[in-house]
Every structure is written in structure tokens, then in C-alpha cells.
Design a protein around this motif. Structure first.
Motif, PDB file in Angstrom:
ATOM      1  N   SER A 108       0.807  -1.225   0.000  1.00 22.00           N
ATOM      2  CA  SER A 108       0.000   0.000   0.000  1.00 22.00           C
ATOM      3  C   SER A 108       0.838   1.273   0.000  1.00 22.00           C
ATOM      4  CB  SER A 108      -0.963   0.018   1.197  1.00 22.00           C
ATOM      5  OG  SER A 108      -0.267  -0.134   2.413  1.00 22.00           O
ATOM      6  N   SER A 137      -9.092   0.161  -0.446  1.00 19.74           N
ATOM      7  CA  SER A 137      -8.614   0.886   0.739  1.00 19.74           C
ATOM      8  C   SER A 137      -9.645   0.809   1.869  1.00 19.74           C
ATOM      9  CB  SER A 137      -8.307   2.354   0.392  1.00 19.74           C
ATOM     10  OG  SER A 137      -9.446   3.014  -0.135  1.00 19.74           O
ATOM     11  N   LEU A 282      -3.153  -2.193  -4.074  1.00 22.00           N
ATOM     12  CA  LEU A 282      -4.135  -2.196  -2.990  1.00 22.00           C
ATOM     13  C   LEU A 282      -4.897  -3.515  -2.917  1.00 22.00           C
ATOM     14  CD1 LEU A 282      -5.579   1.434  -3.115  1.00 22.00           C
ATOM     15  CD2 LEU A 282      -3.733   0.495  -1.723  1.00 22.00           C
ATOM     16  N   SER A 328      -6.191   5.303   1.643  1.00 22.40           N
ATOM     17  CA  SER A 328      -7.576   5.750   1.489  1.00 22.40           C
ATOM     18  C   SER A 328      -7.643   7.223   1.089  1.00 22.40           C
ATOM     19  CB  SER A 328      -8.329   5.521   2.805  1.00 22.40           C
ATOM     20  OG  SER A 328      -9.673   5.922   2.691  1.00 22.40           O
TER      21      SER A 328
END
Length: 364
Positions: A108, A137, A282, A328
Motif C-alpha cells: 500500500s 482501501s 491495494l 484511502s
């Protein structure tokens, strides 16, 4: 077989397959040369992971979108899973937990950041499908909350605290696997139109299905053999290099296991196919959190010397939470430039430096 040999000839990463017989012979000839075996095992796992990834994609091409997506999801992290199961069987739970947390953070932050940076150096601004980034996310953030729960219970100093933690970990493992399955249903079946991305260029001709399945099975066995050598030598080698087990699992195992996926993600970013890069980075991180981690908890009751729980040391939980929140926040815009990638890489470098300076055995 011709397709396999052709792929090996044109892909320099696969030339490193020569290290596979070398490490297997070295383990028989000099079983106490732990540092050399560790280095050779790392060099052997990288091309095996690349070959495993290619075979998985070839099988997925032949099975249709839904089943193919499921295969990619479940087999995409097979290298990390094999290494973790081997360490689980050996009772090296610190290495297992560090590799889980490290894979989430590496995918990530490092993989996503490097993709943004490499693509941004070639293109001024790149765009990608926000829906895919938001879904992955969001799943990652939910899984991180699940990882916080056992640590919170442990801090309460309850009677029979270890038993409570084990029960909680089992329940969380089941919930995470259910969430993983629902995420696949949502993205591959009920709302798959939200996650469609425009295809650029021509796809490569897939391998014959027989060759792909044969390669998948053969490489899986080789990865298991090399992973056993890796796990047996990692502790002594870490002491030689002055690294803690947390650093080895968090950084080394995560980077080695994701090498093949990184090569694909970086190449896609340079071709302005950032949808693919974001999906790989992700998607892989959320798969580790929602599928690999809970499966390892359940497997520990069968293959480990004792059950494993989902209680991570505070530093690991903090790093995973920061990574999930950052991913995110970053993917909310659907646009990227090179400096965003550089920022993600700096966060990852801060984590790596922090773990490197921690003395061996102090993180638990």
C-alpha cells in the motif's frame, strides 16, 4: 514447453532461476552456512514468484472474468502464503506476523508509491478508476480495525487473557474471510461495471492451459522447498546482518514475495495503465489482510506448535493503520503525479529505518 522457454529467454528476471538448483545443492552441501543460504534463497524466490505470477495470469485468462479474478485474488499472494506457512510450522510467529504487516505496508505504500513515481516521471498527470481504489482501501481499513481489537483486549489484563485473545482471533478470522468473499462478490459480480478500466495495447498471447497448470504446480513445490531453507536460515542471517526478526519479516520477506507483482505494477504505470497498478498494489494489500492473515490463524491450529492469534505488537498496528489511512486518502482523487509517489515512498522509508534500528528481539 516452448512458451515457457521463450518467456524465460525474454525476461531477465527469470534468468535468476539458476539460483534455485544452486540453493538446493548448497543446503545439502553446507547446511550450516546460514548467511549464504539466506541470500541464495532470496535470489531464488524472486524469479519463482515471477513465474508463479505469470502462470496464474495464464490460468485466469482461460477461465473467464469472474473465476479468473478469483484465481488472481487467491493465488496472487501465494509466495507470501507459502513462506508464512513454513515459518508457522517452524513456530516463528514473530516472522509470520511481521511478514503479514509488512506485506500490507509494502504493497500500500512502496508498490503504490513507486508506481505513482515511475508513471509520473513519464506523464504529467495520470488518472485511474477511483471506485477500485476506494473499495480496496476501505476493505484494508476495516481489516486494520480488526487487527486493533486483540491488542486492545490484551491491554485490559483480563484473567485467562491468552484464551480470550485466541477466541477473539478466531472470530475475527472468520469475519475477515466473509468480508473478503463479499468484496469479491461485489467487485466481480453484482457491481463489476464500476471497476471496469479501459484497456490499452494488445494483450500477450496466454500460455496453453496445460503448461500454465503444470508450471503452477511445479513452481509451488519449488517455492515451498526454497521457503523452508529461507525460514531455517533467516534467524542466524538476521543476526549476522544486525537485523531484527521484525525487520526481516516486515521488509525483506514482503519485498521478496511481492517482487513479481511489483514488476507488473511498475510496467503498467509506465504504460499509463495506472488502473492496473492501483488494483495490484491495494488489491494485494487487502488480500493479505482479509484472506492470508485469517487463513494463517486457522492453519496454526493444524500445522503450528501452538495456535497463533492476531495480536500484533503496537508498532506494527500503528504502521498498518497509517498505511491504510494514507492509501484511502490518496486514492480518493483518482489522479496522481510523481510527487505523490515520492511522499508515499518517504513514509515507507521512515518505517523501514525505524524497524532497522530496533535491536533484535526487542519487538514482540
Amino acid at each position: 514447453m516452448g512458451s515457457l522457454l521463450s518467456e524465460i529467454r525474454r525476461n531477465p528476471l527469470l534468468w535468476m532461476l539458476a539460483f534455485v538448483p544452486i540453493v538446493l545443492i548448497a543446503e545439502k552441501a553446507a547446511p550450516d552456512a546460514h548467511t549464504a543460504l539466506f541470500v541464495l534463497a532470496v535470489l531464488a524466490i524472486v524469479p519463482l514468484a515471477a513465474l508463479l505470477s505469470h502462470a496464474t495470469e495464464a490460468v485466469a485468462e482461460k477461465t473467464g472474468d469472474a473465476v479468473g479474478g478469483l484465481l488472481n485474488a487467491t493465488l496472487g499472494n501465494l509466495t507470501e502464503l507459502i513462506i508464512a506457512v513454513t515459518a508457522l510450522h517452524a513456530g516463528q510467529y514473530m516472522l509470520v506476523k511481521a511478514s503479514i504487516a509488512g506485506a500490507i505496508v509494502t504493497n500500500s505504500l512502496f508498490m503504490l508509491g513507486a508506481s505513482f513515481l515511475l508513471g509520473g516521471l513519464k506523464y504529467h498527470v495520470q488518472e485511474y478508476n477511483r471506485a477500485g481504489g476506494r473499495l480496496q482501501s476501505g476493505l484494508l481499513l476495516m481489516a486494520t480495525v480488526a487487527l486493533l481489537a486483540p491488542s486492545a483486549v490484551a491491554d485490559l489484563d483480563l484473567a485467562h487473557g491468552e484464551v480470550v485473545t485466541q477466541k477473539l482471533s478466531i472470530g475475527l478470522a472468520v469475519l475477515l474471510i466473509i468480508a473478503y468473499a463479499l468484496g469479491l462478490l461485489f467487485s466481480l459480480k453484482t457491481h463489476k461495471e464500476l471497476f471496469a478500466s479501459e484497456q490499452h495495447g494488445e494483450a500477450e498471447a496466454p500460455w496453453p492451459i496445460g503448461l500454465a497448470i503444470g508450471t503452477l504446480l511445479g513452481v509451488t513445490v519449488l517455492v515451498a522447498l526454497v521457503s523452508e531453507i529461507f525460514v531455517e536460515s533467516v534467524q542466524k542471517a538476521a543476526e549476522t546482518f544486525g537485523m531484527s526478526p521484525a525487520f526481516v519479516g516486515f521488509i525483506i520477506v514482503a519485498l521478496v514475495g511481492a517482487a513479481a507483482e511489483m514488476a507488473v505494477a511498475f510496467s503498467a504505470a509506465r504504460k499509463n495503465r495506472l488502473d492496473m497498478s492501483v488494483s495490484i498494489a491495494l488489491g494485494s494489500a487487502s488480500q493479505i489482510a482479509l484472506f492470508v492473515a485469517p487463513v494463517l490463524v486457522l492453519l496454526s491450529y493444524v500445522t503450528g506448535p501452538k495456535p497463533m492469534d492476531l495480536q500484533f505488537w503496537p508498532g506494527a498496528v500503528t504502521m498498518v493503520m497509517v498505511s491504510a489511512l494514507t492509501a484511502s486518502f490518496i486514492t480518493n482523487s483518482g489522479r496522481s503525479a510523481w510527487f505523490i509517489g515520492a511522499l508515499l515512498l518517504f513514509i515507507y522509508a521512515i518505517f523501514a529505518l525505524t524497524l532497522y534500528v530496533v535491536p533484535p528481539g526487542s519487538a514482540a
